[in-house]
Scaffold this motif. Sequence first.
Motif, short mmCIF file in Angstrom:
data_model
loop_
_atom_site.label_atom_id
_atom_site.label_comp_id
_atom_site.label_asym_id
_atom_site.label_seq_id
_atom_site.Cartn_x
_atom_site.Cartn_y
_atom_site.Cartn_z
N ARG A 10 4.20 13.10 1.44
CA ARG A 10 5.19 12.30 0.83
C ARG A 10 4.22 10.94 0.91
O ARG A 10 3.30 10.88 1.35
CB ARG A 10 6.48 12.16 1.90
N GLY A 11 4.89 10.22 0.03
CA GLY A 11 4.19 8.73 0.09
C GLY A 11 5.18 7.66 0.54
O GLY A 11 6.39 7.59 0.64
N GLU A 12 4.60 6.92 1.58
CA GLU A 12 5.47 5.82 2.28
C GLU A 12 4.89 4.35 1.77
O GLU A 12 3.64 4.27 1.32
CB GLU A 12 5.30 5.97 3.73
N HIS A 13 5.77 3.44 1.60
CA HIS A 13 5.44 2.23 1.10
C HIS A 13 5.31 1.24 2.15
O HIS A 13 6.31 1.05 2.81
CB HIS A 13 6.35 1.75 0.10
N TYR A 14 4.35 0.45 2.15
CA TYR A 14 3.98 -0.38 3.35
C TYR A 14 3.73 -1.66 2.77
O TYR A 14 2.95 -1.86 1.83
CB TYR A 14 3.12 0.20 4.31
N GLU A 41 0.52 -1.27 -0.16
CA GLU A 41 -0.12 0.11 -0.16
C GLU A 41 0.90 1.28 -0.11
O GLU A 41 1.99 1.39 0.55
CB GLU A 41 -0.87 -0.04 1.09
N VAL A 42 0.37 2.42 -0.61
CA VAL A 42 0.95 3.39 -0.59
C VAL A 42 0.43 4.38 0.35
O VAL A 42 -0.72 4.42 0.36
CB VAL A 42 1.07 4.26 -2.07
N ILE A 43 1.01 4.90 1.45
CA ILE A 43 0.33 5.57 2.58
C ILE A 43 0.77 7.01 2.36
O ILE A 43 2.04 7.45 2.36
CB ILE A 43 0.60 5.19 3.94
N ILE A 44 -0.32 8.00 2.17
CA ILE A 44 0.17 9.31 2.12
C ILE A 44 0.00 10.11 3.20
O ILE A 44 -0.86 10.09 3.99
CB ILE A 44 -0.93 10.11 0.87
N GLN A 45 0.99 10.94 3.52
CA GLN A 45 1.55 11.73 4.62
C GLN A 45 1.72 13.11 4.53
O GLN A 45 2.28 13.54 3.66
CB GLN A 45 2.47 10.98 5.70
#
Length: 274
Positions: free
Chosen positions: A220-224, A125-129
């Motif tokens: 930013r986008g984080e990858h989980y 999933e891409v988590i947008i923060q």
Amino acid sequence: MFNLDLTEIDANLRQGGNYLLKFMQTLSVQYNSYLAGEQVAREDLYPCMCSCHGQNRKGVGCHKCSYHHTETTTYSYSPLHDMVSEFLTQAEQENPETAAVMFLGVAKELMLQKEPPHITRERTEVIIQGTYSEDPNDANAVWHEYEFKCKPGNVAWRPCFITPYHYRLDWLMWFAAFQTYEQNEWIIHLAGKLLANDNSALSLIALNPFKGKKRPRWIRGEHYKYKFSQLGGKHAAKGKWWIRKRIGPYFPPVNLRGLKQFFASRDWPHPHGH
């Protein structure tokens, strides 16, 4: 005193059984087709947005997007859904005894169905923060997560149930997680909209952590990687539906000023913060 005609009831039950048997034979063919899936080109499902595809290199991919130019197996449950819905509608029009056999029979069959062999038990999933921090690289920066309407995010949020259609943005975010942001430039466009607190973009999102506040300075986008917590396990005991592990950054921190040239080069209107 009940006036029961056992002969009539028996005939109704047999009729329900006949309907069910015929339905099961047709369902079996359709279900096996569903489990087999269909081989399709990934680029037929969603276009490749990698910058390597210049005007003189149409159809030629680089190492970043070579995965995109392969085939994948897709599984469409819609024909099964339509078939079962039609059978249930028919059952509703029958007498109670016939309908009971039809309803109970199809319920039993559906409970025995299994998932296709290639459906994974983990998903990325891409988590947008977003953050108010002036320096996005500051180790003490506090990042707040946007939550979407259906896709996994907050591990304590119960998975949604929606059928037969998906939320379009959530669906695209799932596919984007298989690739890079260079192959999905629209996600940077979304980040710009969120930086500007754009109402049209925010209407597609379940939770805006900056609602009623000033807009974030950076996004930013984080990858989980996500998987379900185990029933009775320590994560489930804490109310967590998901277990997630950070893979790394998906796209680097961006701000409105830094995106100005990026938007202009693609003829996208630059969002204005408010």
